[in-house]
Design a protein around this motif. Structure first.
Motif: not given
Length: 332
Positions: A273-298
């Motif tokens: 179960v954990v393996k299946l879950s882990l495959h679906r994430y990238q685990f690569n934290v980055q600073p929030v970009t304006p484009a991602i902030a715009a998606e949050q605004q939507l």
């Protein structure tokens, strides 16, 4: 003694983070201590990377030279975690897309300090394997379980919209994940919208059938948030958190089977179960970009239009440096 390469890498990481939390905009915190006594992290067991970090003690080792202890505070889901952030019980936390919007609408004083990449397949709308419901359109008038204010709240809205239904066409049943699964499996609700690893668990263990996941509907970002004052006062601690999270994320993705063996007993789940879950994430934290902030605004605008939040909000007001920028503009 750190090598020159290590020092350079640390500087390169800390520089954009310091910029992102607005330190260059004001010297208001110049007299603050260089380090706090502790970093209190709000986490959910479902947050696999933080669960791994907690188990291995890597962040504690990284913060030890700064004299900072790490305190882990567990919450059942994102909305409860942000309540903890709002009342000062934690300093940072990790949640999905929707909880910060509900929290900001309630007046919580936090900043977005980073995000994981999109993981649209890590949340889905499911029905029991023998359910007569074959499409999202057939959910009209049906009971759908979800954790109120969680990331899947928006997935449900968008899935219904694509199927030609309104949010008011279904009967939302607000339950935390454990209670929702119990209700789902005994047939008390017709469908359940849920995220990993709970999604992977109900797929593997109950053969739940996916009606729709986030693909083509939502991005499903996960966000790192911090109490605004803490982020501004202690950029070195925030930088250390990011450095450790990035390092452990790289290790996890290149040692997925080993990581699953470590995480599974902590989450109370089967390794597969954990393996299946882990495959679906990238685990690569980055600073929030304006484009991602715009998606949050939507998302925020959608929730306001549906009357899920009581007032409109501006995501930009919860971005790093927003308070400093406002203060500087006012002083001019």
């Amino acid at each position: 003694m750190l090598s020159l390469l290590s020092r350079t890498r640390r500087h390169m990481l800390a520089a954009p983070l310091a910029l992102s939390i607005g330190l260059s905009a004001a010297g208001a915190f110049a007299a603050a201590p260089a380090s706090p006594s502790a970093l209190r992290i709000g986490f959910q067991k479902s947050a696999s990377l933080l669960t791994l970090q907690k188990a291995q003690g890597t962040l504690e080792k990284r913060l030890q030279p700064l004299g900072v202890a790490v305190q882990w505070v567990e919450f059942p889901a994102g909305p409860q975690l942000l309540e903890g952030l709002n009342v000062g019980a934690i300093d940072v936390g990790f949640v999905g897309e929707a909880p910060p919007i509900f929290a900001q609408a309630a007046g919580a004083n936090f900043v977005y300090i980073g995000n994981d990449p999109a993981a649209p397949e890590a949340e889905a709308l499911v029905v029991q394997k023998d359910s007569p419901i074959k499409s999202v359109a057939e959910l009209k008038g049906k009971k759908v379980a979800l954790n109120k204010g969680s990331n899947v709240h928006y997935l449900l809205v968008k899935a219904l919209e694509k199927a030609g239904l309104k949010y008011t066409d279904i009967q939302p049943v607000f339950l935390p994940p454990a209670d929702a699964r119990a209700a789902f499996e005994r047939g008390a609700v017709d469908a359940w919208v849920i995220w990993d690893p709970f999604l992977a668990a109900v797929e593997k263990q109950s053969n739940a059938r996916i009606l729709a996941d986030g693909k083509g509907l939502v991005s499903d970002y996960n966000f790192y948030l911090a109490e605004r004052g803490y982020a501004q006062k202690y950029p070195k601690v925030i930088a250390a958190l990011f450095e450790d999270t990035q390092a452990q994320g790289r290790w996890l993705k290149t040692h997925l089977d080993e990581a699953a063996l470590l995480i599974a007993p902590l989450q109370g789940l089967d390794v597969e179960v954990v393996k299946l879950s882990l495959h679906r994430y990238q685990f690569n934290v980055q600073p929030v970009t304006p484009a991602i902030a715009a998606e949050q605004q939507l998302i925020a605008d959608s929730f306001y239009n549906l009357k899920l939040i009581p007032k409109p909000i501006r995501i930009v007001d919860a971005l790093p440096g927003a308070a400093s920028a406002t203060r500087v503009a006012t002083e001019r």
